[in-house]
Design a protein around this motif. Structure first.
Motif, short mmCIF file in Angstrom:
data_model
loop_
_atom_site.label_atom_id
_atom_site.label_comp_id
_atom_site.label_asym_id
_atom_site.label_seq_id
_atom_site.Cartn_x
_atom_site.Cartn_y
_atom_site.Cartn_z
N PHE A 1 0.74 -1.13 -0.08
CA PHE A 1 -0.11 0.20 0.16
C PHE A 1 0.93 1.42 0.07
O PHE A 1 1.71 1.42 0.99
CB PHE A 1 -1.10 -0.10 1.39
CG PHE A 1 -1.69 1.09 1.58
CD1 PHE A 1 -2.73 1.45 0.64
CD2 PHE A 1 -1.19 2.29 2.15
CE1 PHE A 1 -3.54 2.58 0.85
CE2 PHE A 1 -2.07 3.25 2.44
CZ PHE A 1 -3.23 3.54 1.52
N ARG A 2 0.66 2.28 -1.07
CA ARG A 2 1.80 3.22 -1.29
C ARG A 2 3.17 2.78 -1.11
O ARG A 2 3.96 3.45 -0.44
CB ARG A 2 1.28 4.33 -0.36
CG ARG A 2 -0.11 5.02 -0.45
CD ARG A 2 -0.26 5.49 -1.85
NE ARG A 2 -1.27 6.46 -1.94
CZ ARG A 2 -2.29 6.20 -2.65
NH1 ARG A 2 -2.52 5.16 -3.08
NH2 ARG A 2 -3.34 7.12 -2.73
N GLY A 3 3.37 1.79 -1.63
CA GLY A 3 4.70 1.44 -1.68
C GLY A 3 5.23 0.76 -0.31
O GLY A 3 6.72 0.31 -0.36
N ARG A 4 4.43 0.43 0.50
CA ARG A 4 4.95 -0.16 1.86
C ARG A 4 4.15 -1.46 1.99
O ARG A 4 2.99 -1.77 1.60
CB ARG A 4 4.56 0.91 3.05
CG ARG A 4 5.14 2.22 2.89
CD ARG A 4 6.83 1.96 3.10
NE ARG A 4 7.44 3.15 2.94
CZ ARG A 4 7.98 3.74 2.02
NH1 ARG A 4 7.80 3.35 0.94
NH2 ARG A 4 8.39 5.09 2.18
N PRO A 5 4.88 -2.44 2.78
CA PRO A 5 4.04 -3.46 3.01
C PRO A 5 2.97 -3.73 3.81
O PRO A 5 2.68 -2.94 4.53
CB PRO A 5 5.12 -4.32 3.84
CG PRO A 5 5.94 -3.50 4.64
CD PRO A 5 6.06 -2.20 3.54
N VAL A 6 1.84 -4.75 3.21
CA VAL A 6 0.58 -4.79 3.95
C VAL A 6 0.95 -5.92 4.96
O VAL A 6 1.10 -7.05 4.44
CB VAL A 6 -0.62 -4.94 2.96
CG1 VAL A 6 -1.84 -5.34 3.74
CG2 VAL A 6 -0.66 -3.74 2.22
N VAL A 7 0.69 -5.81 6.24
CA VAL A 7 0.83 -6.70 7.21
C VAL A 7 -0.64 -7.25 7.69
O VAL A 7 -1.46 -6.68 7.87
CB VAL A 7 1.45 -6.27 8.51
CG1 VAL A 7 2.10 -7.32 9.52
CG2 VAL A 7 3.04 -5.72 7.91
N ARG A 8 -0.50 -8.63 7.80
CA ARG A 8 -1.86 -9.31 8.53
C ARG A 8 -1.71 -9.39 9.86
O ARG A 8 -2.77 -9.66 10.69
CB ARG A 8 -2.02 -10.64 7.82
CG ARG A 8 -2.02 -10.51 6.11
CD ARG A 8 -3.48 -10.10 5.73
NE ARG A 8 -3.46 -9.87 4.58
CZ ARG A 8 -4.73 -9.73 3.65
NH1 ARG A 8 -5.70 -9.54 4.24
NH2 ARG A 8 -4.64 -9.75 2.13
N ASP A 9 -0.59 -9.50 10.72
CA ASP A 9 -0.64 -9.83 12.15
C ASP A 9 -0.11 -8.68 12.84
O ASP A 9 1.05 -8.40 12.62
CB ASP A 9 -0.04 -11.11 12.31
CG ASP A 9 0.13 -11.64 13.82
OD1 ASP A 9 -0.36 -10.92 14.61
OD2 ASP A 9 0.63 -12.89 13.88
N VAL A 10 -0.81 -8.07 13.47
CA VAL A 10 -0.19 -6.85 14.42
C VAL A 10 0.97 -7.33 15.10
O VAL A 10 1.89 -6.43 15.56
CB VAL A 10 -1.10 -6.08 15.40
CG1 VAL A 10 -2.36 -5.70 14.50
CG2 VAL A 10 -1.75 -7.08 16.32
N ARG A 11 1.14 -8.37 15.46
CA ARG A 11 2.17 -8.95 16.39
C ARG A 11 3.37 -8.94 15.77
O ARG A 11 4.60 -8.86 16.38
CB ARG A 11 2.15 -10.30 16.95
CG ARG A 11 0.83 -10.65 18.06
CD ARG A 11 0.42 -11.69 18.14
NE ARG A 11 0.14 -12.50 17.11
CZ ARG A 11 -0.49 -13.95 17.05
NH1 ARG A 11 -0.25 -14.50 18.15
NH2 ARG A 11 -0.77 -14.47 16.16
N ALA A 12 3.45 -8.66 14.58
CA ALA A 12 4.90 -8.39 13.71
C ALA A 12 5.41 -6.98 14.28
O ALA A 12 6.73 -7.00 14.04
CB ALA A 12 4.57 -8.12 12.12
N PHE A 13 4.81 -6.17 14.98
CA PHE A 13 5.26 -5.05 15.39
C PHE A 13 5.64 -4.78 16.83
O PHE A 13 5.90 -3.90 17.36
CB PHE A 13 4.36 -3.74 15.11
CG PHE A 13 3.93 -3.68 13.47
CD1 PHE A 13 4.90 -3.15 12.51
CD2 PHE A 13 2.75 -4.16 12.99
CE1 PHE A 13 4.60 -3.16 11.62
CE2 PHE A 13 2.56 -4.03 11.61
CZ PHE A 13 3.39 -3.54 10.91
#
Length: 214
Positions: free
Chosen positions: A48-60
């Motif tokens: 999205f707008r050149g940045r990754p789309v992540v499915r799991d908030v725990r990645a952060f």
């Protein structure tokens, strides 16, 4: 100092926020979009707008330098997403205010709020956390918008209005002074509100009247 931002959402509101970020950065801010989050099972592109789309908030998890904004237009999904981010990773939220917005110096705005272009917030207003104000709205003196309240484009609130938690006002709605709109109430597009609206009630029309189910 650069603010590293993650959006929860990758739809129309997220696109509007990214446009606001570009205007903010052009005027001297430093906000860098890192990624967007979408719920598992939803259709979404990989970026999205050149940045990754992540499915799991725990990645952060553990990324203490990140700030989050929930880019979901409806109050209830926005509240669920904010709660999920807080509970899962202890997320810190930031507000996004388009540089075209006029904010009175005596007004206060909670974390996670989004206020889009050509809106105005005048004197001594109080906006709660994760409030969404779409373009072209007026929030007059001494108004209170509780957490997750949502103003669609072109909503105008006169002075001393209180909008309850999670209430939703449709496009072009107008509210006269000293009105109370209850928590999770819905005000229809173009409605003119001249009487208090009870919590959870839906009103529409000019003057606004409760929706009667048949």
């Amino acid at each position: 100092m650069t603010v590293r931002l993650v959006l929860y959402g990758a739809g129309a509101l997220a696109r509007e926020i990214v446009d606001a970020l570009e205007r903010l950065n052009a005027q001297g801010s430093s906000i860098a979009l890192q990624a967007s989050i979408v719920d598992p099972g939803l259709e979404a592109p990989e970026t999205f707008r050149g940045r990754p789309v992540v499915r799991d908030v725990r990645a952060f998890a553990g990324a203490d330098d990140l700030h989050f904004v929930v880019a979901l237009g409806e109050p209830e999904p926005r509240a669920r997403a904010a709660a999920h981010l807080r509970e899962a990773i202890g997320a810190r939220f930031t507000s996004i205010i388009d540089p075209g917005v006029l904010i009175g110096g005596s007004s206060r705005i909670g974390a996670g709020a989004v206020i889009l272009g050509h809106s105005s917030v005048t004197a001594d207003a109080r906006l709660g956390e994760h409030v969404l104000i779409n373009p072209g709205c007026t929030v007059a003196h001494d108004d209170v918008l509780e957490d997750f309240a949502t103003l669609s484009p072109g909503v105008h609130l006169a002075g001393h209005v209180r909008v309850g938690e999670g209430a939703f006002l449709g496009t072009g709605a107008c509210v006269i002074p000293k009105i109370r709109i209850g928590a999770r109430a819905v005000v229809g597009a173009g409605a003119v509100v001249i009487r208090n609206v009870a919590p959870g009630q839906t009103v529409f029309g000019n003057p606004a009247r409760p929706l009667r189910r048949v």
